[in-house]
Design a protein around this motif. Sequence first.
Motif, PDB file in Angstrom:
ATOM      1  N   MET A 119      37.315  34.453  44.356  1.00  0.00           N
ATOM      2  CA  MET A 119      38.290  35.319  45.023  1.00  0.00           C
ATOM      3  C   MET A 119      38.619  36.491  44.117  1.00  0.00           C
ATOM      4  SD  MET A 119      40.955  32.502  46.565  1.00  0.00           S
ATOM      5  CE  MET A 119      41.484  31.953  44.960  1.00  0.00           C
ATOM      6  N   LEU A 120      39.028  37.583  44.714  1.00  0.00           N
ATOM      7  CA  LEU A 120      39.523  38.717  43.944  1.00  0.00           C
ATOM      8  C   LEU A 120      40.591  39.428  44.738  1.00  0.00           C
ATOM      9  CD1 LEU A 120      38.346  41.698  45.049  1.00  0.00           C
ATOM     10  CD2 LEU A 120      36.261  40.802  44.090  1.00  0.00           C
ATOM     11  N   LEU A 121      41.429  40.153  44.025  1.00  0.00           N
ATOM     12  CA  LEU A 121      42.444  41.002  44.631  1.00  0.00           C
ATOM     13  C   LEU A 121      42.094  42.447  44.339  1.00  0.00           C
ATOM     14  CD1 LEU A 121      45.759  39.215  43.561  1.00  0.00           C
ATOM     15  CD2 LEU A 121      44.715  39.188  45.817  1.00  0.00           C
ATOM     16  N   SER A 122      42.474  43.335  45.227  1.00  0.00           N
ATOM     17  CA  SER A 122      42.301  44.763  45.000  1.00  0.00           C
ATOM     18  C   SER A 122      43.569  45.471  45.461  1.00  0.00           C
ATOM     19  CB  SER A 122      41.095  45.278  45.799  1.00  0.00           C
ATOM     20  OG  SER A 122      40.887  46.644  45.558  1.00  0.00           O
ATOM     21  N   SER A 123      43.966  46.462  44.705  1.00  0.00           N
ATOM     22  CA  SER A 123      45.177  47.209  45.055  1.00  0.00           C
ATOM     23  C   SER A 123      45.031  47.849  46.438  1.00  0.00           C
ATOM     24  CB  SER A 123      45.447  48.305  44.023  1.00  0.00           C
ATOM     25  OG  SER A 123      45.736  47.731  42.781  1.00  0.00           O
ATOM     26  N   ILE A 124      46.121  47.861  47.173  1.00  0.00           N
ATOM     27  CA  ILE A 124      46.134  48.411  48.529  1.00  0.00           C
ATOM     28  C   ILE A 124      45.623  49.847  48.559  1.00  0.00           C
ATOM     29  CG2 ILE A 124      47.714  49.163  50.384  1.00  0.00           C
ATOM     30  CD1 ILE A 124      47.215  46.182  50.406  1.00  0.00           C
ATOM     31  N   GLY A 125      45.987  50.656  47.586  1.00  0.00           N
ATOM     32  CA  GLY A 125      45.609  52.064  47.587  1.00  0.00           C
ATOM     33  C   GLY A 125      44.187  52.351  47.156  1.00  0.00           C
ATOM     34  N   ARG A 131      35.997  48.972  49.842  1.00  0.00           N
ATOM     35  CA  ARG A 131      34.707  49.153  50.526  1.00  0.00           C
ATOM     36  C   ARG A 131      33.559  48.640  49.646  1.00  0.00           C
ATOM     37  NH1 ARG A 131      37.202  53.983  52.133  1.00  0.00           N
ATOM     38  NH2 ARG A 131      36.151  55.145  50.487  1.00  0.00           N
ATOM     39  N   PHE A 132      33.661  48.888  48.346  1.00  0.00           N
ATOM     40  CA  PHE A 132      32.668  48.419  47.393  1.00  0.00           C
ATOM     41  C   PHE A 132      32.585  46.891  47.393  1.00  0.00           C
ATOM     42  CE2 PHE A 132      31.938  47.164  42.885  1.00  0.00           C
ATOM     43  CZ  PHE A 132      30.597  47.504  42.820  1.00  0.00           C
ATOM     44  N   PHE A 133      33.748  46.211  47.396  1.00  0.00           N
ATOM     45  CA  PHE A 133      33.761  44.754  47.412  1.00  0.00           C
ATOM     46  C   PHE A 133      33.177  44.210  48.709  1.00  0.00           C
ATOM     47  CE2 PHE A 133      37.650  45.315  44.546  1.00  0.00           C
ATOM     48  CZ  PHE A 133      36.869  45.302  43.405  1.00  0.00           C
ATOM     49  N   PHE A 138      31.921  40.344  49.570  1.00  0.00           N
ATOM     50  CA  PHE A 138      33.243  39.719  49.610  1.00  0.00           C
ATOM     51  C   PHE A 138      33.857  39.983  50.978  1.00  0.00           C
ATOM     52  CE2 PHE A 138      32.457  39.916  45.148  1.00  0.00           C
ATOM     53  CZ  PHE A 138      33.136  38.848  44.613  1.00  0.00           C
ATOM     54  N   ARG A 139      34.570  39.005  51.503  1.00  0.00           N
ATOM     55  CA  ARG A 139      35.206  39.145  52.813  1.00  0.00           C
ATOM     56  C   ARG A 139      36.638  39.612  52.644  1.00  0.00           C
ATOM     57  NH1 ARG A 139      34.538  33.995  56.323  1.00  0.00           N
ATOM     58  NH2 ARG A 139      35.893  35.300  57.588  1.00  0.00           N
ATOM     59  N   GLY A 140      37.018  40.592  53.435  1.00  0.00           N
ATOM     60  CA  GLY A 140      38.381  41.088  53.413  1.00  0.00           C
ATOM     61  C   GLY A 140      39.219  40.541  54.550  1.00  0.00           C
ATOM     62  N   ASP A 141      38.605  39.709  55.401  1.00  0.00           N
ATOM     63  CA  ASP A 141      39.309  39.203  56.575  1.00  0.00           C
ATOM     64  C   ASP A 141      39.594  37.706  56.501  1.00  0.00           C
ATOM     65  OD1 ASP A 141      36.696  38.315  56.752  1.00  0.00           O
ATOM     66  OD2 ASP A 141      36.491  38.756  58.889  1.00  0.00           O
ATOM     67  N   ALA A 142      39.242  37.052  55.388  1.00  0.00           N
ATOM     68  CA  ALA A 142      39.371  35.599  55.310  1.00  0.00           C
ATOM     69  C   ALA A 142      40.738  35.145  54.797  1.00  0.00           C
ATOM     70  CB  ALA A 142      38.276  35.021  54.407  1.00  0.00           C
ATOM     71  N   LYS A 143      41.321  35.899  53.887  1.00  0.00           N
ATOM     72  CA  LYS A 143      42.603  35.526  53.298  1.00  0.00           C
ATOM     73  C   LYS A 143      43.408  36.785  53.043  1.00  0.00           C
ATOM     74  CE  LYS A 143      41.186  31.274  51.176  1.00  0.00           C
ATOM     75  NZ  LYS A 143      41.985  30.161  50.798  1.00  0.00           N
ATOM     76  N   ARG A 144      44.663  36.609  52.750  1.00  0.00           N
ATOM     77  CA  ARG A 144      45.521  37.727  52.385  1.00  0.00           C
ATOM     78  C   ARG A 144      46.168  37.400  51.048  1.00  0.00           C
ATOM     79  NH1 ARG A 144      48.606  40.908  56.527  1.00  0.00           N
ATOM     80  NH2 ARG A 144      48.681  42.787  55.311  1.00  0.00           N
ATOM     81  N   GLY A 145      46.100  38.322  50.109  1.00  0.00           N
ATOM     82  CA  GLY A 145      46.658  38.099  48.788  1.00  0.00           C
ATOM     83  C   GLY A 145      48.103  38.565  48.696  1.00  0.00           C
TER      84      GLY A 145
END
Length: 155
Positions: A119-125, A131-133, A138-145
């Motif tokens: 898992m990884l987190l990325s800043s909202i801004g 987009r790179f992740f 990496f999935r951006g729709d599976a979990k919310r950090g």
Amino acid sequence: MHERSSAVHPVEIRLAAGTDADALAALYRQLTDDARTRVLPERLDALAGGERAQVLVCECGDELASTAWLGFCDDIMYGEQPFAVLENLVVDARWLGLGAALLNKAPRRSLARDCSKIMLLSSIGREEARRFFLRAGFRGDAKRGFVKYRGQMAG
């Protein structure tokens, strides 16, 4: 700012050592612009064995060009199978393409530890980073950090 291509320099990904402390602090300041950033050589040396966490660095030529922290977390959900967390991925603004090298290495190291996920987190801004992740799988729709910083923990 002068950009450099990693195509003309040898690239090596390795575990960080105490001697990398100043270069890592400079990279982290590019990420956060926080003057309080302090990377302690003795802390890097203590993590150099890589058992619970690994600070990966990517050298291009003789320069430290990028870094990522990879932590291995004990879990109980799948027997003794851990999961991995990737944090503080930073690529020096002068280098091209080195984030991909670290994003390729981290899952391989996680699989070698039999991790169930990474898992990884990325800043909202940081839209470009997100987009790179996504392009890296990496999935951006599976979990919310969610994050609660130290100053918010007492209240």
